[in-house]
Design a protein around this motif. Sequence first.
Motif, PDB file in Angstrom:
ATOM      1  N   LEU A  33     -13.377  22.318 -31.501  1.00 24.45           N
ATOM      2  CA  LEU A  33     -12.633  23.086 -32.498  1.00 24.45           C
ATOM      3  C   LEU A  33     -13.511  24.200 -33.044  1.00 24.45           C
ATOM      4  O   LEU A  33     -14.590  23.949 -33.586  1.00 24.45           O
ATOM      5  CB  LEU A  33     -12.168  22.171 -33.629  1.00 24.45           C
ATOM      6  CG  LEU A  33     -11.081  21.154 -33.248  1.00 24.45           C
ATOM      7  CD1 LEU A  33     -10.759  20.244 -34.416  1.00 24.45           C
ATOM      8  CD2 LEU A  33      -9.821  21.860 -32.759  1.00 24.45           C
ATOM      9  N   PRO A  34     -13.073  25.459 -32.949  1.00 20.81           N
ATOM     10  CA  PRO A  34     -13.944  26.587 -33.326  1.00 20.81           C
ATOM     11  C   PRO A  34     -14.147  26.715 -34.831  1.00 20.81           C
ATOM     12  O   PRO A  34     -15.130  27.287 -35.269  1.00 20.81           O
ATOM     13  CB  PRO A  34     -13.198  27.800 -32.758  1.00 20.81           C
ATOM     14  CG  PRO A  34     -11.763  27.378 -32.706  1.00 20.81           C
ATOM     15  CD  PRO A  34     -11.782  25.902 -32.427  1.00 20.81           C
ATOM     16  N   HIS A  35     -13.227  26.223 -35.622  1.00 25.47           N
ATOM     17  CA  HIS A  35     -13.333  26.374 -37.070  1.00 25.47           C
ATOM     18  C   HIS A  35     -13.135  25.018 -37.735  1.00 25.47           C
ATOM     19  O   HIS A  35     -12.267  24.237 -37.339  1.00 25.47           O
ATOM     20  CB  HIS A  35     -12.298  27.371 -37.598  1.00 25.47           C
ATOM     21  CG  HIS A  35     -12.388  28.728 -36.963  1.00 25.47           C
ATOM     22  ND1 HIS A  35     -13.448  29.573 -37.182  1.00 25.47           N
ATOM     23  CD2 HIS A  35     -11.555  29.368 -36.104  1.00 25.47           C
ATOM     24  CE1 HIS A  35     -13.264  30.696 -36.500  1.00 25.47           C
ATOM     25  NE2 HIS A  35     -12.134  30.591 -35.826  1.00 25.47           N
ATOM     26  N   ARG A  36     -13.927  24.757 -38.747  1.00 21.41           N
ATOM     27  CA  ARG A  36     -13.789  23.504 -39.478  1.00 21.41           C
ATOM     28  C   ARG A  36     -12.444  23.424 -40.182  1.00 21.41           C
ATOM     29  O   ARG A  36     -11.949  22.326 -40.448  1.00 21.41           O
ATOM     30  CB  ARG A  36     -14.924  23.371 -40.503  1.00 21.41           C
ATOM     31  CG  ARG A  36     -16.296  23.216 -39.860  1.00 21.41           C
ATOM     32  CD  ARG A  36     -16.336  22.005 -38.957  1.00 21.41           C
ATOM     33  NE  ARG A  36     -17.620  21.859 -38.294  1.00 21.41           N
ATOM     34  CZ  ARG A  36     -17.872  20.960 -37.363  1.00 21.41           C
ATOM     35  NH1 ARG A  36     -16.926  20.140 -36.976  1.00 21.41           N
ATOM     36  NH2 ARG A  36     -19.069  20.894 -36.791  1.00 21.41           N
ATOM     37  N   ALA A  37     -11.842  24.590 -40.472  1.00 23.31           N
ATOM     38  CA  ALA A  37     -10.532  24.579 -41.115  1.00 23.31           C
ATOM     39  C   ALA A  37      -9.488  23.923 -40.215  1.00 23.31           C
ATOM     40  O   ALA A  37      -8.579  23.242 -40.691  1.00 23.31           O
ATOM     41  CB  ALA A  37     -10.107  25.997 -41.470  1.00 23.31           C
ATOM     42  N   LEU A  38      -9.617  24.131 -38.895  1.00 16.41           N
ATOM     43  CA  LEU A  38      -8.686  23.502 -37.959  1.00 16.41           C
ATOM     44  C   LEU A  38      -8.847  21.992 -37.970  1.00 16.41           C
ATOM     45  O   LEU A  38      -7.859  21.248 -37.938  1.00 16.41           O
ATOM     46  CB  LEU A  38      -8.915  24.050 -36.544  1.00 16.41           C
ATOM     47  CG  LEU A  38      -8.575  25.527 -36.331  1.00 16.41           C
ATOM     48  CD1 LEU A  38      -8.931  25.943 -34.912  1.00 16.41           C
ATOM     49  CD2 LEU A  38      -7.102  25.786 -36.613  1.00 16.41           C
ATOM     50  N   LEU A  39     -10.079  21.534 -38.016  1.00 19.17           N
ATOM     51  CA  LEU A  39     -10.320  20.099 -38.090  1.00 19.17           C
ATOM     52  C   LEU A  39      -9.757  19.535 -39.385  1.00 19.17           C
ATOM     53  O   LEU A  39      -9.128  18.470 -39.392  1.00 19.17           O
ATOM     54  CB  LEU A  39     -11.817  19.814 -37.993  1.00 19.17           C
ATOM     55  CG  LEU A  39     -12.230  18.339 -38.127  1.00 19.17           C
ATOM     56  CD1 LEU A  39     -11.581  17.499 -37.044  1.00 19.17           C
ATOM     57  CD2 LEU A  39     -13.745  18.210 -38.096  1.00 19.17           C
ATOM     58  N   GLY A  40      -9.975  20.257 -40.484  1.00 14.68           N
ATOM     59  CA  GLY A  40      -9.434  19.801 -41.753  1.00 14.68           C
ATOM     60  C   GLY A  40      -7.910  19.737 -41.738  1.00 14.68           C
ATOM     61  O   GLY A  40      -7.314  18.797 -42.276  1.00 14.68           O
TER      62      GLY A  40
END
Length: 204
Positions: A33-40
Amino acid sequence: GTALSSVLIDRAVGLLSLCLVLTALLPALVPWLPHRALLGSLLLVLGAVYGGLGVAMVLDRVPERLRRRRPVQLVAALATDLRRTLLRPGAALRALAPNLAGLALQTALVAVVGRALGSGAPALGYILVVPLATLAMQIPLSIGGWGLREGGFVMGFALFGVAAPQAVAMSVLLGLSNALVTLPGGVIWLMLRERRALPVDSAA
């Protein structure tokens, strides 16, 4: 009431199966996942689904005076049926197994199509992207998930170096394959419906 409960439970079990797969894949998903926001966002969705199902299973715990109303009775019956389906190991296994098998077959189909198109994506790419795109399809913003699945494929497979046209082609071919597979069932349903509508003497 029974028909409505069956449809809603089928949807709930399908969504739960998908979330269970994504939960199991989280260790493999995090590095890609390139951005932690996507994981969140993914964790938020998973938590919402698990929490929502938990709340739905206790909706029959309402005061007795409220159970006299028909809508409350339908909701209470749904909560009871949902518990019977998900909290009994045998029933839960029978409900989840077809959905898990279907997701595995969908992933295999996309992998076959992707290899035929020369996408170059690794096996892990298909295992991760197909469930994520399927989850995106659950958002009620399009008919049959068209458009949402294509966007999910483009964004997901881009992480594995797949060009957007190839990702869109894989998604469209998957959608067309699903339509072709379900078409015979629709034809049989229409034939049976017409037969039931015939007068008794005509059917004889």
